[in-house]
Write a protein that holds these residues in place. Sequence first.
Motif, short mmCIF file in Angstrom:
data_model
loop_
_atom_site.label_atom_id
_atom_site.label_comp_id
_atom_site.label_asym_id
_atom_site.label_seq_id
_atom_site.Cartn_x
_atom_site.Cartn_y
_atom_site.Cartn_z
N GLN A 168 0.68 -0.96 0.04
CA GLN A 168 0.41 0.19 -0.15
C GLN A 168 0.82 1.17 0.07
O GLN A 168 0.64 2.04 -0.92
CB GLN A 168 -0.62 -0.31 1.39
N ARG A 171 2.54 1.81 -3.35
CA ARG A 171 1.89 2.59 -4.36
C ARG A 171 1.82 3.91 -4.71
O ARG A 171 1.12 4.51 -5.46
CB ARG A 171 0.03 1.92 -4.40
N SER A 175 1.46 7.74 -7.48
CA SER A 175 0.85 9.14 -6.84
C SER A 175 1.48 10.26 -6.48
O SER A 175 1.35 11.15 -7.24
CB SER A 175 -0.54 8.51 -6.53
N LEU B 63 -9.41 5.52 1.25
CA LEU B 63 -8.48 4.37 1.76
C LEU B 63 -7.77 3.36 0.38
O LEU B 63 -7.31 2.96 0.35
CB LEU B 63 -8.99 2.89 2.29
N ASN B 64 -8.83 2.86 -0.59
CA ASN B 64 -8.32 2.75 -1.52
C ASN B 64 -7.53 3.21 -2.73
O ASN B 64 -6.03 2.58 -3.95
CB ASN B 64 -9.51 1.59 -2.45
N ARG B 65 -7.93 4.36 -3.35
CA ARG B 65 -7.56 5.80 -4.16
C ARG B 65 -7.05 6.69 -3.30
O ARG B 65 -7.54 6.89 -2.19
CB ARG B 65 -8.53 5.58 -5.63
N SER B 66 -6.13 7.36 -4.35
CA SER B 66 -5.45 9.11 -3.83
C SER B 66 -6.81 9.90 -3.27
O SER B 66 -7.43 9.78 -4.55
CB SER B 66 -5.01 8.83 -4.70
N TYR B 94 -5.38 6.56 2.26
CA TYR B 94 -4.37 6.05 1.85
C TYR B 94 -2.89 6.38 1.59
O TYR B 94 -2.27 5.13 1.40
CB TYR B 94 -5.04 6.69 0.17
#
Lengths: 263, 377
Positions: A168, A171, A175, B63-66, B94
């Motif tokens: 996580q 990841r 971004s 929680l899963n994507r920015s 996240y």
Amino acid sequence: MNPSPPPPPPRDPDLLEEALGLGRGGSPPWRLAFVEDCVETSGAFVLHHFLKRALSTEGDGTVVFLGLAQPFSHYDRVLRKMGCNLSVQRNKNKLHFIDLLNLEFLDEKGENDREIGFMDLYNRILRSIEAIRSKDNNGGWTTIIIDDLSHLEIAAHGSVKHVLDFLQYCRSLTSEMDCFLVILNHEDIHSSDEALQMLSHLDYISDILIKAETLSTGIAADVHGQMTVVIKDAPGGLIKKLHSFQFKVKENGVEFFYPGSRF
Amino acid sequence: MAESISRSLRDGCLEGEHAPALTIEDSLASPLGSHVFDHFLANLASQIADGTSQARGLVLVALNRSPSFYIDLLRRKGVDASLVDKWVRILDCYSDPLGWKDRIPPLTNVQKPSTRENVSFFRDVRDINKLLSSVLDLGKGFVGQGKTRFAVAVDLVSNLLRHTSLPSVAGLLNNLRSNDQISCIFWLIHSDLHEPRVSTALAYVSTVVASVQPIMQLTDEHRSRRDFLWLEKNSCKAKFCVRLKRRNGRVKLLAEELHMDQVGVKFAAVTSENSFVNKSLLPKVQFNLQLSDQERVDRAKVVLPYEHQGNGEAIQIYDGRRSLSDDQKDPHLVQPSTLSAMTDAQANSGNGEIHYIRDSDDEQPDSDEDPDDDLDF
């Protein structure tokens, strides 16, 4: 005085690079790629391919390589035969190799040590990116290559949760820091229910899957396996495109071709 | 039905009732849940921006994507950027869900991404009580006290369940539902990452459960999650099955179809053309394994050279296993007694001939009869 020879023309992208949308240089159009292999067909050559491409003179990419499976000398030897000198790239600050052979997070004090161990590993990746992104290289893109995920699971004493927490954070680098992740995973070591859930978790977070497997017809001298490249529209999303071709691993590289096109 | 769900989220809750709660669940066999979540999120954000919803703001637990993904998403869906800044608050679980970035030295010469005012970091997803109070504080921060309500969206409960137990997560969702300032709440879960009891437990907390299921049901052959050809063919459309719990206790089951296009997810009524019956189970390869209708007709017309008697007689097909009665006589069939009479007559003439009698196409290749039984050694 003789003029310096002109640089060699850029080579055409091979089938794998075409499937992954990698043109002549330039950053990948995706963020997280999983390479899956099995005992019969190792996918390590895909990592070598990515490593060479990221460090090629055509692009301004840099690499942070987490070496959990092999020492630096192994990759150096392999890549030299492919025409890439990793020692020179390391000296030029384009490659940061994090040696993690026999990585172990001591669990004497309890669960927190695994979390601290992964946190320290994340910190080492950040420091490597910091060192790479000096004033000379600040505009480039960075590929983080992990070889391989199973060794992270071993270091975590089989804790899927800690490995996923670490991923996580990796990841988040895609971004925040314009990074790209390439991770090798052995698909056939996951047999328990918890481990199968691990594979499902990986499916949900990846936007590219590169699968190396044996030929369905058996072993062949001139064809070492087949490769499936799954392109998704988003991490864990729809399959946008499916590519399938075969490969032959040579000393100085890999040859990709469509079935039946070599004869 | 998706429209009715959007209306339900827009209208919010009645005085004295718990807020409507929507569970969206999907699986790798039909991974469109995120798109469905985005659809309802964009719809609700648009209604909040227009002032047509009960909720006057939205708190998104990412929680899963920015957070930047969602800000871009809402901008692409046409929600005014200034209204997003004003009425949407994102709790960023996240970027640093476990607080690691606070415990390591900060980066020095690397340009960090700019932080937005409507994004708040949350650094301990294991502390559910703290998460609950952070959500409520964020919501109260822009709608104030009193009777103004706000909506809550959790982009992936599955990630939350990795850090804390099911009772804690169910308790969090229930506490949010029952809070006086919550207008509505919805969340996404990947059902194949958990035991079935997780989906069941969350269904009890929900007023609506929307499941995204594959159009074509998995056969045993396709059940492996690595059947990419099957996934590629079936992943852009799905069944949207909705279970609605009415206030009077009645549970309604409804279904729609959904498919993906360039813009996003689209919902349509179930049509008879898009039947859910499995079609061919043949593997998908680069060549045809079946004959087309025209090819079948042409094949039936082919007269094999060795069975063409050359004397204008009908082609003879042997089907000795069928017991024939007069009304079942097939003009193409020669009865065994007639056949033997013919061979006897020809044998007596002294000229050798070969008579080929083709087996009936009805005979299955894997019949129990062993052809070697005819051999007489």
